[in-house]
Write a protein that holds these residues in place. Structure first.
Motif, short mmCIF file in Angstrom:
data_model
loop_
_atom_site.label_atom_id
_atom_site.label_comp_id
_atom_site.label_asym_id
_atom_site.label_seq_id
_atom_site.Cartn_x
_atom_site.Cartn_y
_atom_site.Cartn_z
N ASP A 1 1.45 8.34 -17.80
CA ASP A 1 1.48 7.93 -19.20
C ASP A 1 0.17 7.30 -19.65
O ASP A 1 -0.13 7.27 -20.84
CB ASP A 1 2.63 6.93 -19.40
CG ASP A 1 2.70 6.40 -20.82
OD1 ASP A 1 2.79 7.23 -21.74
OD2 ASP A 1 2.66 5.18 -21.02
N ASP B 1 -4.47 9.84 -21.62
CA ASP B 1 -4.25 10.30 -22.99
C ASP B 1 -4.06 11.81 -23.09
O ASP B 1 -3.19 12.29 -23.81
CB ASP B 1 -5.43 9.89 -23.88
CG ASP B 1 -5.38 8.43 -24.27
OD1 ASP B 1 -4.34 7.79 -24.04
OD2 ASP B 1 -6.38 7.92 -24.80
N ALA C 1 2.93 13.71 -36.33
CA ALA C 1 2.62 13.27 -34.97
C ALA C 1 3.79 12.51 -34.37
O ALA C 1 4.18 12.74 -33.21
CB ALA C 1 1.36 12.40 -34.98
N THR D 1 6.12 13.58 -31.01
CA THR D 1 6.31 12.75 -29.82
C THR D 1 7.78 12.36 -29.66
O THR D 1 8.27 12.24 -28.53
CB THR D 1 5.44 11.48 -29.89
OG1 THR D 1 5.64 10.82 -31.15
CG2 THR D 1 3.97 11.81 -29.73
N SER D 2 8.48 12.19 -30.77
CA SER D 2 9.91 11.87 -30.70
C SER D 2 10.69 13.06 -30.14
O SER D 2 11.66 12.88 -29.40
CB SER D 2 10.45 11.52 -32.10
OG SER D 2 9.81 10.38 -32.61
N ALA E 1 9.05 10.81 -25.98
CA ALA E 1 7.97 10.02 -25.39
C ALA E 1 8.27 8.53 -25.54
O ALA E 1 8.69 8.07 -26.60
CB ALA E 1 6.65 10.35 -26.09
N GLY F 1 1.43 8.06 -26.61
CA GLY F 1 1.36 9.47 -27.01
C GLY F 1 1.00 9.63 -28.47
O GLY F 1 0.16 10.48 -28.83
N ASP F 2 1.61 8.81 -29.33
CA ASP F 2 1.33 8.88 -30.76
C ASP F 2 -0.14 8.55 -31.05
O ASP F 2 -0.82 9.26 -31.81
CB ASP F 2 2.22 7.89 -31.52
CG ASP F 2 3.70 8.10 -31.23
OD1 ASP F 2 4.41 8.56 -32.13
OD2 ASP F 2 4.11 7.79 -30.10
N MET G 1 -2.44 11.27 -29.84
CA MET G 1 -2.39 12.45 -30.69
C MET G 1 -3.18 12.25 -31.97
O MET G 1 -3.92 13.14 -32.41
CB MET G 1 -0.93 12.80 -31.02
CG MET G 1 -0.78 14.14 -31.72
SD MET G 1 0.93 14.57 -32.08
CE MET G 1 1.59 14.72 -30.43
#
Length: 219
Positions: free
Chosen positions: A109, A112, A178, A182-183, A187, A192-193, A196
């Protein structure tokens, strides 16, 4: 390294914690009569690029500490009667073969971006790899000159993108896209957000634009 003007500092898999983070400088300690810190490999990574091959084979405890240092930008040393601190502003690039060993989701995680690649199965492509390898061994300088123009174009594109990046904007609507993406993959957290959004803005800059488009987010 050639594209950024930075050195690439390699971390071997058999590295010890003392070699990586630092420890006591025995000679200086004896000479000065007090504990003296000897910086580790990470001190050379400050302002440069840090590289680990087969990162999933690195000791998990060492890798966790390494990631803490990379994310914080500092190495805090407390061991063997010495304490010290030094800067470690670096970009970490790592490779791994998932067939050898896995890496915990917690550590994964912290990266990136992740790119997947496979060895070419086409005979002509494999032959071309062998040919280029032999050409480089025979004449490294001449080989590099063959691709100098392509490399210079990439370097110019990156330099231009660096100037554009501070001006790049991203709409609330695309930030929502974005978050939706990720949802959709469930994530955890916000790494992650954030990754991105930052990557989408970078892609826009690399394409000479000061505004993020949906295709940047999707890419």
């Amino acid at each position: 390294g050639a594209l950024t003007g930075k050195k690439v500092v390699n971390i071997p898999l058999n590295v010890t914690e003392e070699q990586l983070f630092g420890g006591m400088d025995i000679d200086a300690t004896i000479r000065e009569g007090r504990p003296v810190v000897q910086k580790g490999i990470l001190s050379r990574a400050d302002g440069n690029i840090l590289y680990v091959d087969d990162v999933n084979l690195l000791d998990s405890r060492v890798l966790a500490s390494l990631m803490d240092c990379v994310l914080s930008g500092r190495v805090v040393l407390e061991r063997e009667g010495v304490s010290g601190e030094y800067s470690c502003d670096t970009t970490l690039i790592a490779t791994m073969n998932p067939q050898d060993s896995d890496i915990s989701s917690h550590l994964l995680d912290r990266f990136d971006l992740c790119a997947y690649s496979s060895f070419p199965e086409d005979v002509d492509e494999r032959r071309e790899i062998l040919k280029r390898n032999m050409d480089h061994q025979h004449d490294p300088k001449g080989f590099m000159e063959l691709f100098a123009d392509d490399e210079e174009k990439v370097r110019t594109d990156v330099d231009t993108a660096k100037k554009i990046l501070p001006l790049v904007t991203m709409s609330d609507e695309l930030m929502g896209v974005a978050v939706e993406l990720t949802s959709r993959v469930a994530a955890d957290g916000f790494r992650g957000d954030i990754a991105m959004v930052n990557t989408a803005m970078t892609l826009a800059a690399l394409n000479g634009r000061d505004e993020v488009m949906r295709k940047d987010v999707e890419e």
